[in-house]
Design a protein around this motif. Structure first.
Motif, PDB file in Angstrom:
ATOM      1  N   ALA A   1      70.406  46.334  26.155  1.00 43.36           N
ATOM      2  CA  ALA A   1      70.154  46.067  27.567  1.00 43.36           C
ATOM      3  C   ALA A   1      69.868  47.363  28.322  1.00 43.36           C
ATOM      4  CB  ALA A   1      71.346  45.340  28.182  1.00 43.36           C
ATOM      5  N   SER A   2      70.608  48.418  27.999  1.00 40.50           N
ATOM      6  CA  SER A   2      70.399  49.704  28.663  1.00 40.50           C
ATOM      7  C   SER A   2      69.042  50.292  28.318  1.00 40.50           C
ATOM      8  CB  SER A   2      71.513  50.677  28.254  1.00 40.50           C
ATOM      9  OG  SER A   2      71.298  51.954  28.810  1.00 40.50           O
TER      10      SER A   2
ATOM     11  N   ASP B   1      69.445  43.337  32.341  1.00 41.00           N
ATOM     12  CA  ASP B   1      70.838  43.026  32.649  1.00 41.00           C
ATOM     13  C   ASP B   1      71.604  42.516  31.450  1.00 41.00           C
ATOM     14  OD1 ASP B   1      70.397  43.608  35.400  1.00 41.00           O
ATOM     15  OD2 ASP B   1      69.504  41.625  35.655  1.00 41.00           O
TER      16      ASP B   1
ATOM     17  N   LYS C   1      66.545  39.392  32.599  1.00 39.19           N
ATOM     18  CA  LYS C   1      67.276  39.536  33.840  1.00 39.19           C
ATOM     19  C   LYS C   1      68.469  38.583  33.863  1.00 39.19           C
ATOM     20  CE  LYS C   1      63.190  40.866  36.549  1.00 39.19           C
ATOM     21  NZ  LYS C   1      62.292  40.495  37.673  1.00 39.19           N
ATOM     22  N   ARG C   2      69.494  38.950  34.632  1.00 37.14           N
ATOM     23  CA  ARG C   2      70.730  38.165  34.671  1.00 37.14           C
ATOM     24  C   ARG C   2      70.485  36.722  35.101  1.00 37.14           C
ATOM     25  NH1 ARG C   2      75.902  39.795  34.813  1.00 37.14           N
ATOM     26  NH2 ARG C   2      75.241  41.946  35.173  1.00 37.14           N
TER      27      ARG C   2
END
Length: 450
Positions: A121-122, A127, A286-287
């Motif tokens: 994710a990073s 997210d 995305k979250r």
């Protein structure tokens, strides 16, 4: 030594238990004409010493990235893997583990997957990331399906950049073959990037998403931000993908450039070439899209005593819920490959990954500039590239590669079949594994064969 798991007495007891006289009776449903009437025509058995000798002799006939000077890329990249990666992934508790359905006895595996997800994710600027997909191609196909679920049901058009690796494009078309949608390919410009003008002309209220690879199949780095702006302005999603994960150490994360979903190949992180796999699909989003995320997802929680723990969360595949409501048919995840990636990234750290990426970038640019000075070699694309690039030759590429191979050099990939306008095009890759001496040898050989 005969590798028979049961004795004759045990086999007889099993036959009696299922109500047959002999094992052959179990195959009565197979037509007589299709049954094997005699033993397989196999060579005589060998002793262990002779068997190992024969297998080693066969192994020596293989051409590998270690036994030849390799400048191959195109989705499978030769990178150095620290010995600690294999030392850790070979531990029994990791090697033999499967899906961690029971968290009370699977905390080690679950935490390893959780750490992997966090790193992915990073790196992708997103997210949330899942526990992994089969490979980059299937991850991209899952991303396209996910984007279709996220957009207006009336939007059934999928734009696929022609600069995406042809194998990835084919997998997407196969996955979406029985889905109610239309796939349209977006051409690339003369500089190797997506044709933004053509993309604008294709955008309308029917377009749900566009898939773009960066670095793309030609090694060219795309400018995603303006593409994302165009798509979002039209109500469509941008799906970013990649086949060379090492580029993530140097390039801007796709999520920060505007991608809504990112999928790609993670084998370059700690996984050996192994003559074609296993590979490791990376997937992040995305979250707000997490409920449509395919595959497994490990989350962090606390137990009844308040201690930190890890569990599978938001399970979406068909084994967990009704088939028609499942968002994915992924039946396993590449946990061992994901562990190798997590160990590799932990060993290198952010600065180490950046250093490796810079080495790839500098080696490829040194090689490209030197090859462009060879008579009969021209630049195919002018846009920036990472660790692979395309050259135009004045001679059929197949003949050049054959002559290089005779000199012990795997000189690249003939990509004339990948897309229109790529006749006499050679894809060349250079990584941290290619020393200056090796690249200079390749340059000399190219002068000789052209």
């Amino acid at each position: 030594m005969r590798y028979l798991p049961q004795t004759a007495e045990e086999i007889q007891k099993m036959c009696e238990a299922v109500g047959v006289r002999r094992p052959e009776d179990l195959f009565e449903v197979i037509p007589e004409a299709l049954r094997l009437k005699e033993g397989l025509k196999l060579p005589p058995p060998l002793s262990e010493v002779d068997l190992l000798r024969q297998l080693k002799a066969l192994g020596r006939e293989n051409e590998t990235a270690d036994s030849r000077l390799s400048f191959l890329g195109g989705g499978a990249y030769h990178h150095y893997i620290p010995v600690a990666v294999s030392a850790i992934t070979s531990r029994g508790e990791f090697m033999t583990s499967y899906t961690p359905y029971q968290p009370e006895i699977s905390q080690g595996t679950l935490q390893a997957i959780f750490e992997f997800q966090t790193m992915v994710a990073s790196l992708l600027g997103m997210d949330v990331a899942n526990a992994g997909n089969y490979d980059g191609a299937s991850a991209l196909a899952e991303a396209a399906l996910m984007a279709l679920r996220l957009t207006d049901p009336r939007r059934r058009k999928v734009l696929l950049a022609q600069s995406i690796h042809p194998d990835y494009r084919q997998v997407v078309k196969t996955y979406l073959g029985n889905v109610d949608c239309e796939i349209v390919e977006v051409p690339f410009r003369a500089d190797g990037r997506v044709d933004e003008a053509a993309l604008k002309n294709l955008l309308n209220e029917e377009v749900a998403l566009c898939c773009v690879q960066s670095p793309n199949a030609f090694g060219v780095v795309e400018d995603l931000a303006p593409l994302a702006a165009e798509l979002h302005g039209n109500g469509a999603l941008l799906v970013g993908c990649f086949s060379e994960a090492i580029s993530l150490g140097l390039l801007q994360p796709m999520g920060r450039a505007g991608a809504d979903i990112v999928a790609g190949e993670g084998a370059s992180f700690g996984n050996f070439l192994n003559f074609g796999g296993p590979y490791l699909g990376l997937f992040a989003a995305k979250r707000e899209f997490v409920r449509q995320l395919p595959g497994r997802l490990v989350g962090e929680t606390v137990d009844a005593e308040g201690k930190r723990g890890f569990v599978l969360v938001l399970s979406t595949r068909e084994q967990h819920i009704r088939r028609e409501k499942a968002t994915s048919n992924i039946c396993t995840n590449q946990a061992l490959c994901a562990l190798a990636a997590a160990v590799y990234l932990s060993l290198l750290g952010p600065q180490g990954l950046k250093k490796v990426a810079r080495m790839n970038y500098s080696h490829a640019h040194y090689l490209r500039e030197a090859l462009l000075k060879v008579p009969g070699v021209e630049r195919a694309f002018s846009a920036p590239h990472f660790n692979e690039f395309v050259l135009k030759l004045n001679t059929p590429v197949a003949a050049v590669l054959r002559r290089l191979r005779e000199r012990g050099i795997l000189g690249g990939i003939d990509i004339q079949s990948w897309a229109p306008g790529l006749d006499r095009s050679l894809l060349v890759c250079a990584t941290e594994m290619n020393s200056k001496a090796q690249m200079d040898e390749y340059i000399r050989a190219m002068r000789e064969v052209l």
